[in-house]
Scaffold this motif. Structure first.
Motif, PDB file in Angstrom:
ATOM      1  N   UNK A 261     -46.628 129.051   4.505  1.00 25.09           N
ATOM      2  CA  UNK A 261     -47.371 129.376   5.737  1.00 25.09           C
ATOM      3  C   UNK A 261     -48.685 128.627   5.796  1.00 25.09           C
ATOM      4  N   UNK A 262     -49.337 128.488   4.664  1.00 23.24           N
ATOM      5  CA  UNK A 262     -50.630 127.780   4.636  1.00 23.24           C
ATOM      6  C   UNK A 262     -50.462 126.311   4.980  1.00 23.24           C
ATOM      7  N   UNK A 263     -49.390 125.718   4.492  1.00 24.96           N
ATOM      8  CA  UNK A 263     -49.146 124.299   4.776  1.00 24.96           C
ATOM      9  C   UNK A 263     -48.853 124.106   6.261  1.00 24.96           C
TER      10      UNK A 263
ATOM     11  N   UNK B 281     -39.175 115.478   2.673  1.00 25.10           N
ATOM     12  CA  UNK B 281     -37.963 114.653   2.815  1.00 25.10           C
ATOM     13  C   UNK B 281     -36.708 115.505   2.990  1.00 25.10           C
ATOM     14  N   UNK B 282     -36.792 116.569   3.766  1.00 27.87           N
ATOM     15  CA  UNK B 282     -35.642 117.393   4.097  1.00 27.87           C
ATOM     16  C   UNK B 282     -35.135 118.292   2.995  1.00 27.87           C
TER      17      UNK B 282
ATOM     18  N   UNK C  57     -46.980 121.463  -4.378  1.00 29.78           N
ATOM     19  CA  UNK C  57     -48.414 121.340  -4.080  1.00 29.78           C
ATOM     20  C   UNK C  57     -48.855 119.890  -4.017  1.00 29.78           C
ATOM     21  N   UNK C  58     -48.387 119.030  -4.966  1.00 26.99           N
ATOM     22  CA  UNK C  58     -48.888 117.659  -5.027  1.00 26.99           C
ATOM     23  C   UNK C  58     -48.606 116.886  -3.747  1.00 26.99           C
ATOM     24  N   UNK C  59     -47.401 116.891  -3.134  1.00 28.71           N
ATOM     25  CA  UNK C  59     -47.202 116.146  -1.870  1.00 28.71           C
ATOM     26  C   UNK C  59     -48.140 116.615  -0.753  1.00 28.71           C
ATOM     27  N   UNK C  60     -48.402 117.930  -0.709  1.00 27.70           N
ATOM     28  CA  UNK C  60     -49.285 118.448   0.343  1.00 27.70           C
ATOM     29  C   UNK C  60     -50.734 118.011   0.107  1.00 27.70           C
ATOM     30  N   UNK C  61     -51.172 118.052  -1.154  1.00 25.32           N
ATOM     31  CA  UNK C  61     -52.556 117.660  -1.460  1.00 25.32           C
ATOM     32  C   UNK C  61     -52.791 116.207  -1.101  1.00 25.32           C
ATOM     33  N   UNK C  62     -51.784 115.319  -1.380  1.00 24.63           N
ATOM     34  CA  UNK C  62     -51.941 113.907  -1.052  1.00 24.63           C
ATOM     35  C   UNK C  62     -52.041 113.715   0.461  1.00 24.63           C
ATOM     36  N   UNK C  63     -51.258 114.406   1.212  1.00 25.70           N
ATOM     37  CA  UNK C  63     -51.314 114.318   2.676  1.00 25.70           C
ATOM     38  C   UNK C  63     -52.653 114.849   3.185  1.00 25.70           C
TER      39      UNK C  63
END
Length: 774
Positions: free
Chosen positions: A615-617, A629-630, A655-661
């Protein structure tokens, strides 16, 4: 019809052998019977015909003998008539009319009493008169006639024949006559005589009746004189020569046989003759009938027999052909079946040899297939059980499953069934001994171990490797054992398996034993329940053996969920603090384990944490499908069971993919650049622009510019340019009278493309939009 076409295509040696054999069996007896009937029957018929012919001849000769006997009686009666004495010398035939009349009546009676008598005459010496029923009362006119009559009286014999006697006053006539001197019995000094003239035609007719057609019949005396003559149209030189030859043969024949066969002029004659002695003479009656004429009825009957035999032979041939086809039909059908497969030598002439060869080949192939099938049966059974236990064959009934398993060499009728599921743990505790790629290898080794252990105690066991460090075992149990004995055996098996895995793989094992069932249909559902029971393992226990009934009991312990720690994790993730978030997640995991040791409860808590982070993302306007990526995050988390694996998954996969974005989104300089680019795009809506042109203008790479543009605006460069131009198109449609082609040309689009894109976004064509807003 198909079968007949096949038969007509090829005829092998067996067909012709069968046909020949049937022909021999059918036709030879018919031909043999026909020949026997022809020769024996013909001979018999010929014998009977000859016998009948001989009987007829004997009857005719007897009839002739009767005629001559009658004639003889008439002659004798006339010769010894008392009224015919010497008083006749003084009789005046004219004056004594009454006497003359009586004599004439006597002559008439004699003539009428015998058909062979033509006439009767009376001559008295010295009267120069002759009286008869034919000539009446006549005077002898010539000296020759008188001398002839006197010479007849001078004959020594009282009654005798004259074969060439002319009639009085008829010098050219020649007649057969009987001379009877008067008085009867006196050899010399006769005063008169009777002359009985025979009817030559009737005599000839009577003799000729003995034969018919081309046959010859004649009568001759002991001197060879013929009593019969041939008429001008019947008598020929050849017949006379035949008669003379037969006379010589009969006279020279001393045998007692009165018939013989005679060859004459290339013809065969059946000759019969008989002797007659009457009136002082001996006659021989001869008949010569062509054999061909006698056996003509036999020949016609023989021809009928031959034709019947030919008809029977033809019918036999047809029946033989029909029978051969019927006999050959099964062989042909077998041959056609093998020829259809094209596996043998179809050129073989001997069908039986060909079929035998094909049959041996089929048996060999059948044995090979049987071996292959036997070898593949375990694999087929494993595949079937895998589909069944996964619930794909839910439409099958109990009886259908039992029958299907019988086909796979498993007799499960009236058996008991159970499920064991094992889960391996502790790969992360081995210090890198196994990598993530070794899961399948470890699962394979673990499945081999349990297969070996189960095979020592049970005959029917199926092991399913789920490829995720978990193994399922389907057990077929002996129904004669009690549930306590089966439970003890399963516990012993589970204990041995745990020991083996601990010693060989150095891993921990949680093993769950299902309830025992009498129905195989329930096993997919029981397997699913047993696998779910793995979630109730205790994370603080190394090896565990669970029973299905244990995890179904309601828990009395109240669950404590670390909500404050959850909010702190969500805030840390929102701030983009990856390491701090990872430490808090590890602490969250320990908190869950301390509240409830069951893996299921721990997993549910981690799933709730995943939902909060999710929800936070979403609140940061990030496209989750593009970001991950689906990947289905909840499904990935469900596949994990080890605490350390779950913590690592949260840090590196979530968490890591979201932090990079988030880091890119919060770059102030880059966001300002994207805002300036968006303003520039609005100004250049009537120009032909590209992403590469703007990348050169802002001194940034096209790929980085495209990625930053999409992350900040949530839409890529091309789609944004299309939207800006469509907005300008709507403005021109409402505020100007420009045609759609002109507007498309200003916006650097093809008219058709602009219309299609306009309708896609606005659900109206440009024309409809103008009419609506004018």
């Amino acid at each position: 019809m198909q079968m007949s076409r096949l038969v007509s295509k090829s005829r092998g040696a067996i067909y012709w052998k069968n046909l020949g054999l049937v022909l021999l069996i059918t036709c030879i007896p018919i031909a043999f019977i026909g020949v026997i009937i022809y020769y024996i029957g013909t001979d018999r018929i010929e014998t009977e015909v000859n016998k009948a012919h001989q009987n007829q001849l004997n009857s005719s000769i007897q009839q002739m003998n009767d005629y001559l006997s009658n004639l003889e009686h008439s002659v004798v009666r006339l010769a010894f008539d008392r009224s015919m004495d010497e008083t006749l010398k003084q009789l005046d035939f004219v004056q004594d009319f009454q006497v003359t009349n009586d004599i004439m009546k006597t002559f008439s009676l004699i003539t009428e009493s015998n058909s062979l008598i033509n006439s009767v005459s009376l001559y008295l010496r010295g009267t120069n008169k002759i009286m008869g029923d034919e000539v009446g009362f006549q005077t002898i006119r010539t000296e020759d006639d008188l001398n002839l009559l006197n010479s007849l009286l001078d004959n020594e014999r009282t009654i005798y024949w004259n074969y060439a006697l002319k009639k009085i006053n008829k010098p050219d006539s020649q007649n057969k006559a009987i001379i009877i001197k008067l008085p009867g019995g006196q050899m010399y000094g006769s005063f008169g005589m009777y002359i009985i003239y025979l009817d030559q035609k009737k005599l000839n007719t009577m003799v000729q009746k003995l034969v018919s057609g081309e046959g010859v019949a004649f009568l001759f005396n002991e001197n060879g004189d013929d009593l019969t003559t041939s008429s001008s149209d019947e008598g020929t030189k050849d017949q006379q020569t035949l008669k003379d030859t037969l006379k010589n043969r009969i006279n020279a024949d001393n045998a007692n046989e009165n018939r013989f066969k005679f060859e004459w002029d290339h013809k065969s004659y059946n000759v019969s003759y008989g002797k007659i002695s009457k009136l002082g003479s001996k006659w021989t009656v001869v008949t010569a009938t062509p054999v061909s004429q006698i056996i003509a009825p036999v020949r016609s009957l023989s021809s009928l027999i031959v034709w019947i035999s030919v008809l029977g032979l033809t019918l036999g041939l047809l029946l033989s052909w029909f029978a051969s086809n019927k006999i050959y039909d099964p062989i042909q059908r077998l041959k056609s079946l093998f020829e259809g497969s094209r596996t043998g030598r179809s050129s073989d002439k001997d069908e039986v040899t060909y079929i035998e060869h094909q049959w041996k080949l089929q048996l060999q192939q059948q044995q090979e297939l049987s071996i292959k099938l036997k070898q593949s049966t375990p694999m087929l059974r494993e595949s079937f059980l895998l589909q069944f236990l996964q619930g794909h064959l839910y439409t099958h009934t109990e009886s259908e499953l039992v029958q299907k398993m019988k086909q796979f060499d498993w007799d499960i009728e009236q058996k008991k069934f159970a499920i064991m599921v094992a889960q391996l743990h502790g790969m992360t505790e081995l210090g890198g001994k196994f990598s993530e790629r070794d899961d399948q290898l470890v699962s394979f080794a673990a499945s081999n171990i349990i297969t070996e252990l189960c095979s020592e105690k049970l005959n029917m066991v199926h092991v399913t490797n789920f490829q995720d460090l978990s193994i399922g075992v389907f057990l077929v149990l002996d129904p004669t054992h009690s549930k306590e004995e089966i439970a003890a055996m399963l516990n012993k098996l589970a204990h041995d398996y745990i020991v083996a895995v601990n010693n060989v793989l150095r891993l921990k094992v949680t093993i769950v034993t299902s309830k025992i069932s009498d129905s195989i249909v329930e096993m997919p559902k029981i397997l699913e329940q047993t696998r779910k029971a793995l979630r109730f393992r205790d994370h603080h226990t190394s090896n565990q053996m669970l029973d299905m009934n244990q995890y179904l009991l309601p828990s009395t312990k109240q669950n404590q969920y670390p909500s404050e720690l959850e909010r702190e994790i969500v805030h840390t993730v929102s701030m983009g603090l990856e390491e701090e978030a990872a430490q808090l997640i590890k602490k969250f995991m320990l908190e869950l384990q301390s509240n409830n040791n069951a893996e299921l409860m721990v997993h549910q808590g981690m799933m709730k944490l995943l939902g909060s982070i999710h929800d936070a993302i979403v609140k940061h306007d990030v496209n989750l499908f593009t970001l991950y990526e689906g990947v289905h995050l909840y499904e990935q988390l469900m596949q994990l069971s080890e605490p350390d694996q779950i913590v690592e998954w949260f840090q590196y996969q979530l968490i890591r993919p979201f932090v990079r974005t988030l880091t890119i989104a919060y770059d102030a300089n880059l966001k300002e650049m994207i805002d300036d680019l968006l303003v520039q795009m609005q100004k250049d809506v009537f120009h032909d622009v590209s992403l590469e042109m703007y990348a050169d203008q802002f001194q940034i790479s096209p790929s980085k510019l495209s990625k930053a543009f999409k992350q900040i605006n949530g839409i890529n460069f091309i789609d944004m340019m299309v939207r800006l131009r469509l907005e300008k198109c709507k403005e021109l449609l409402v505020t100007t009278d420009l045609k759609i082609n002109d507007i498309a040309d200003q916006l650097h689009y093809q008219p058709s493309y602009l219309i299609r894109m306009f309708k896609k976004y606005e659900s109206l064509t440009p024309r409809q939009y103008r009419e609506k807003h004018t």
